[in-house]
Design a protein around this motif. Sequence first.
Motif, PDB file in Angstrom:
ATOM      1  N   ALA A 112       0.821  -1.219   0.000  1.00 34.05           N
ATOM      2  CA  ALA A 112       0.000   0.000   0.000  1.00 34.05           C
ATOM      3  C   ALA A 112       0.854   1.268   0.000  1.00 34.05           C
ATOM      4  O   ALA A 112       0.334   2.361  -0.219  1.00 34.05           O
ATOM      5  CB  ALA A 112      -0.933   0.006   1.208  1.00 34.05           C
ATOM      6  N   PHE A 113       2.174   1.134   0.218  1.00 35.48           N
ATOM      7  CA  PHE A 113       3.068   2.291   0.169  1.00 35.48           C
ATOM      8  C   PHE A 113       3.489   2.613  -1.265  1.00 35.48           C
ATOM      9  O   PHE A 113       4.222   3.565  -1.501  1.00 35.48           O
ATOM     10  CB  PHE A 113       4.286   2.070   1.057  1.00 35.48           C
ATOM     11  CG  PHE A 113       4.034   2.345   2.520  1.00 35.48           C
ATOM     12  CD1 PHE A 113       4.679   3.383   3.161  1.00 35.48           C
ATOM     13  CD2 PHE A 113       3.148   1.569   3.247  1.00 35.48           C
ATOM     14  CE1 PHE A 113       4.447   3.644   4.503  1.00 35.48           C
ATOM     15  CE2 PHE A 113       2.904   1.809   4.585  1.00 35.48           C
ATOM     16  CZ  PHE A 113       3.547   2.853   5.224  1.00 35.48           C
ATOM     17  N   GLY A 114       3.047   1.819  -2.214  1.00 36.30           N
ATOM     18  CA  GLY A 114       3.312   2.103  -3.618  1.00 36.30           C
ATOM     19  C   GLY A 114       2.116   2.791  -4.247  1.00 36.30           C
ATOM     20  O   GLY A 114       1.030   2.798  -3.675  1.00 36.30           O
ATOM     21  N   PRO A 115       2.306   3.386  -5.390  1.00 33.56           N
ATOM     22  CA  PRO A 115       3.608   3.553  -6.048  1.00 33.56           C
ATOM     23  C   PRO A 115       4.497   4.549  -5.296  1.00 33.56           C
ATOM     24  O   PRO A 115       4.004   5.462  -4.648  1.00 33.56           O
ATOM     25  CB  PRO A 115       3.236   4.086  -7.438  1.00 33.56           C
ATOM     26  CG  PRO A 115       1.901   4.729  -7.250  1.00 33.56           C
ATOM     27  CD  PRO A 115       1.205   3.970  -6.164  1.00 33.56           C
ATOM     28  N   ILE A 116       5.778   4.334  -5.389  1.00 31.18           N
ATOM     29  CA  ILE A 116       6.752   5.195  -4.720  1.00 31.18           C
ATOM     30  C   ILE A 116       6.841   6.519  -5.470  1.00 31.18           C
ATOM     31  O   ILE A 116       7.069   6.526  -6.690  1.00 31.18           O
ATOM     32  CB  ILE A 116       8.129   4.507  -4.677  1.00 31.18           C
ATOM     33  CG1 ILE A 116       8.035   3.210  -3.853  1.00 31.18           C
ATOM     34  CG2 ILE A 116       9.187   5.449  -4.094  1.00 31.18           C
ATOM     35  CD1 ILE A 116       9.260   2.333  -3.950  1.00 31.18           C
ATOM     36  N   PRO A 117       6.666   7.653  -4.790  1.00 32.46           N
ATOM     37  CA  PRO A 117       6.810   8.947  -5.469  1.00 32.46           C
ATOM     38  C   PRO A 117       8.224   9.108  -6.028  1.00 32.46           C
ATOM     39  O   PRO A 117       9.205   8.824  -5.345  1.00 32.46           O
ATOM     40  CB  PRO A 117       6.547   9.969  -4.359  1.00 32.46           C
ATOM     41  CG  PRO A 117       5.762   9.225  -3.338  1.00 32.46           C
ATOM     42  CD  PRO A 117       6.275   7.812  -3.387  1.00 32.46           C
ATOM     43  N   LEU A 118       8.311   9.541  -7.256  1.00 31.14           N
ATOM     44  CA  LEU A 118       9.607   9.700  -7.914  1.00 31.14           C
ATOM     45  C   LEU A 118       9.825  11.143  -8.343  1.00 31.14           C
ATOM     46  O   LEU A 118      10.363  11.413  -9.408  1.00 31.14           O
ATOM     47  CB  LEU A 118       9.707   8.742  -9.105  1.00 31.14           C
ATOM     48  CG  LEU A 118       9.692   7.257  -8.734  1.00 31.14           C
ATOM     49  CD1 LEU A 118       9.671   6.382  -9.974  1.00 31.14           C
ATOM     50  CD2 LEU A 118      10.883   6.902  -7.837  1.00 31.14           C
ATOM     51  N   LYS A 119       9.406  12.075  -7.491  1.00 30.59           N
ATOM     52  CA  LYS A 119       9.662  13.494  -7.734  1.00 30.59           C
ATOM     53  C   LYS A 119      10.984  13.871  -7.082  1.00 30.59           C
ATOM     54  O   LYS A 119      11.347  13.308  -6.043  1.00 30.59           O
ATOM     55  CB  LYS A 119       8.552  14.343  -7.115  1.00 30.59           C
ATOM     56  CG  LYS A 119       7.184  14.097  -7.688  1.00 30.59           C
ATOM     57  CD  LYS A 119       6.154  14.969  -6.974  1.00 30.59           C
ATOM     58  CE  LYS A 119       4.767  14.735  -7.542  1.00 30.59           C
ATOM     59  NZ  LYS A 119       3.749  15.514  -6.830  1.00 30.59           N
ATOM     60  N   PRO A 120      11.702  14.847  -7.636  1.00 28.78           N
ATOM     61  CA  PRO A 120      12.919  15.308  -6.965  1.00 28.78           C
ATOM     62  C   PRO A 120      12.596  15.789  -5.556  1.00 28.78           C
ATOM     63  O   PRO A 120      11.604  16.493  -5.338  1.00 28.78           O
ATOM     64  CB  PRO A 120      13.395  16.467  -7.848  1.00 28.78           C
ATOM     65  CG  PRO A 120      12.808  16.182  -9.197  1.00 28.78           C
ATOM     66  CD  PRO A 120      11.485  15.521  -8.926  1.00 28.78           C
ATOM     67  N   LEU A 121      13.397  15.382  -4.596  1.00 28.34           N
ATOM     68  CA  LEU A 121      13.188  15.834  -3.227  1.00 28.34           C
ATOM     69  C   LEU A 121      13.595  17.306  -3.119  1.00 28.34           C
ATOM     70  O   LEU A 121      14.599  17.720  -3.715  1.00 28.34           O
ATOM     71  CB  LEU A 121      13.997  14.980  -2.254  1.00 28.34           C
ATOM     72  CG  LEU A 121      13.585  13.510  -2.191  1.00 28.34           C
ATOM     73  CD1 LEU A 121      14.528  12.721  -1.282  1.00 28.34           C
ATOM     74  CD2 LEU A 121      12.150  13.357  -1.732  1.00 28.34           C
ATOM     75  N   PRO A 122      12.850  18.092  -2.361  1.00 31.34           N
ATOM     76  CA  PRO A 122      13.112  19.531  -2.302  1.00 31.34           C
ATOM     77  C   PRO A 122      14.170  19.908  -1.262  1.00 31.34           C
ATOM     78  O   PRO A 122      14.181  21.018  -0.759  1.00 31.34           O
ATOM     79  CB  PRO A 122      11.734  20.105  -1.929  1.00 31.34           C
ATOM     80  CG  PRO A 122      11.119  19.041  -1.096  1.00 31.34           C
ATOM     81  CD  PRO A 122      11.597  17.734  -1.677  1.00 31.34           C
ATOM     82  N   PHE A 123      15.046  18.966  -0.940  1.00 29.29           N
ATOM     83  CA  PHE A 123      16.142  19.217  -0.001  1.00 29.29           C
ATOM     84  C   PHE A 123      17.282  18.272  -0.372  1.00 29.29           C
ATOM     85  O   PHE A 123      17.060  17.245  -1.023  1.00 29.29           O
ATOM     86  CB  PHE A 123      15.690  18.991   1.455  1.00 29.29           C
ATOM     87  CG  PHE A 123      14.741  17.840   1.645  1.00 29.29           C
ATOM     88  CD1 PHE A 123      15.193  16.518   1.624  1.00 29.29           C
ATOM     89  CD2 PHE A 123      13.389  18.064   1.828  1.00 29.29           C
ATOM     90  CE1 PHE A 123      14.322  15.459   1.796  1.00 29.29           C
ATOM     91  CE2 PHE A 123      12.503  17.010   1.995  1.00 29.29           C
ATOM     92  CZ  PHE A 123      12.975  15.705   1.984  1.00 29.29           C
ATOM     93  N   PRO A 124      18.511  18.596   0.026  1.00 27.38           N
ATOM     94  CA  PRO A 124      19.634  17.714  -0.303  1.00 27.38           C
ATOM     95  C   PRO A 124      19.432  16.334   0.326  1.00 27.38           C
ATOM     96  O   PRO A 124      18.897  16.216   1.434  1.00 27.38           O
ATOM     97  CB  PRO A 124      20.841  18.419   0.322  1.00 27.38           C
ATOM     98  CG  PRO A 124      20.412  19.821   0.546  1.00 27.38           C
ATOM     99  CD  PRO A 124      18.940  19.791   0.763  1.00 27.38           C
ATOM    100  N   SER A 125      19.844  15.305  -0.394  1.00 23.52           N
ATOM    101  CA  SER A 125      19.658  13.957   0.127  1.00 23.52           C
ATOM    102  C   SER A 125      20.761  13.035  -0.368  1.00 23.52           C
ATOM    103  O   SER A 125      21.358  13.255  -1.428  1.00 23.52           O
ATOM    104  CB  SER A 125      18.285  13.410  -0.273  1.00 23.52           C
ATOM    105  OG  SER A 125      18.110  13.458  -1.663  1.00 23.52           O
ATOM    106  N   LEU A 126      21.008  12.004   0.431  1.00 25.29           N
ATOM    107  CA  LEU A 126      21.989  10.978   0.102  1.00 25.29           C
ATOM    108  C   LEU A 126      21.317   9.624   0.277  1.00 25.29           C
ATOM    109  O   LEU A 126      20.835   9.302   1.371  1.00 25.29           O
ATOM    110  CB  LEU A 126      23.211  11.072   1.020  1.00 25.29           C
ATOM    111  CG  LEU A 126      24.226   9.927   0.961  1.00 25.29           C
ATOM    112  CD1 LEU A 126      24.842   9.807  -0.428  1.00 25.29           C
ATOM    113  CD2 LEU A 126      25.315  10.109   2.023  1.00 25.29           C
ATOM    114  N   VAL A 127      21.252   8.844  -0.800  1.00 25.74           N
ATOM    115  CA  VAL A 127      20.748   7.477  -0.744  1.00 25.74           C
ATOM    116  C   VAL A 127      21.928   6.544  -0.540  1.00 25.74           C
ATOM    117  O   VAL A 127      22.921   6.612  -1.272  1.00 25.74           O
ATOM    118  CB  VAL A 127      19.984   7.111  -2.039  1.00 25.74           C
ATOM    119  CG1 VAL A 127      19.685   5.609  -2.073  1.00 25.74           C
ATOM    120  CG2 VAL A 127      18.696   7.912  -2.153  1.00 25.74           C
TER     121      VAL A 127
END
Length: 194
Positions: A112-127
């Motif tokens: 139920a957590f899908g679909p995963i949003p694939l928009k650019p995050l509006p803050f710096p991030s490290l995966v």
Amino acid sequence: MTSLNKHYLIVPGWNGSGSDHWQSHWQTQLPNSSRTLVNSWSHPQLGDWVASLERAIAQAKGPIVLIAHSLGCVTVAHWAATRPNLRAKIQGALLVAPADVERWNVNPSLAAFGPIPLKPLPFPSLVVGSNNDHTASIERIQHFASEWKSALHIIRDAGHINSASGHTHWSDGLRLLKCFDYYRELHSDQRRSA
């Protein structure tokens, strides 16, 4: 720089982070840290998890660095895509082992957590991911990082980067967080002075 008053907000994954999970150890080590609290750790409900993240962000004092694991990473992506009012408080996000809730063999509780949003995050991030994580292929981890406009760090043979894969205190992860903090603050200072 803003490091003195920053708040570290820990966003656990499915079933929360037990006492030997690196997120629990980090919470005792990092100053000004807290974690999200949900009512549905074992049977996750997207609305509950996003609302919990929203409350925790609203309650935290000072700028926030999110530290998410697994389903917590997906929660951050959902929150960032749907709750614009508090995004300015977020200085950055460390997103560790994002779970692919769209994979064919995902637990039905997580689908139920899908679909995963694939928009650019509006803050710096490290995966941060692994080449042998059973919850997401390396291709999917790379795809998430690309779509979120996140930096990417792959650790070899690290599994799901949790206590089951030997990542309890995870001191290498703390060093990654400190490097990410330094990089993020350096670029933030450069943007302000430009």
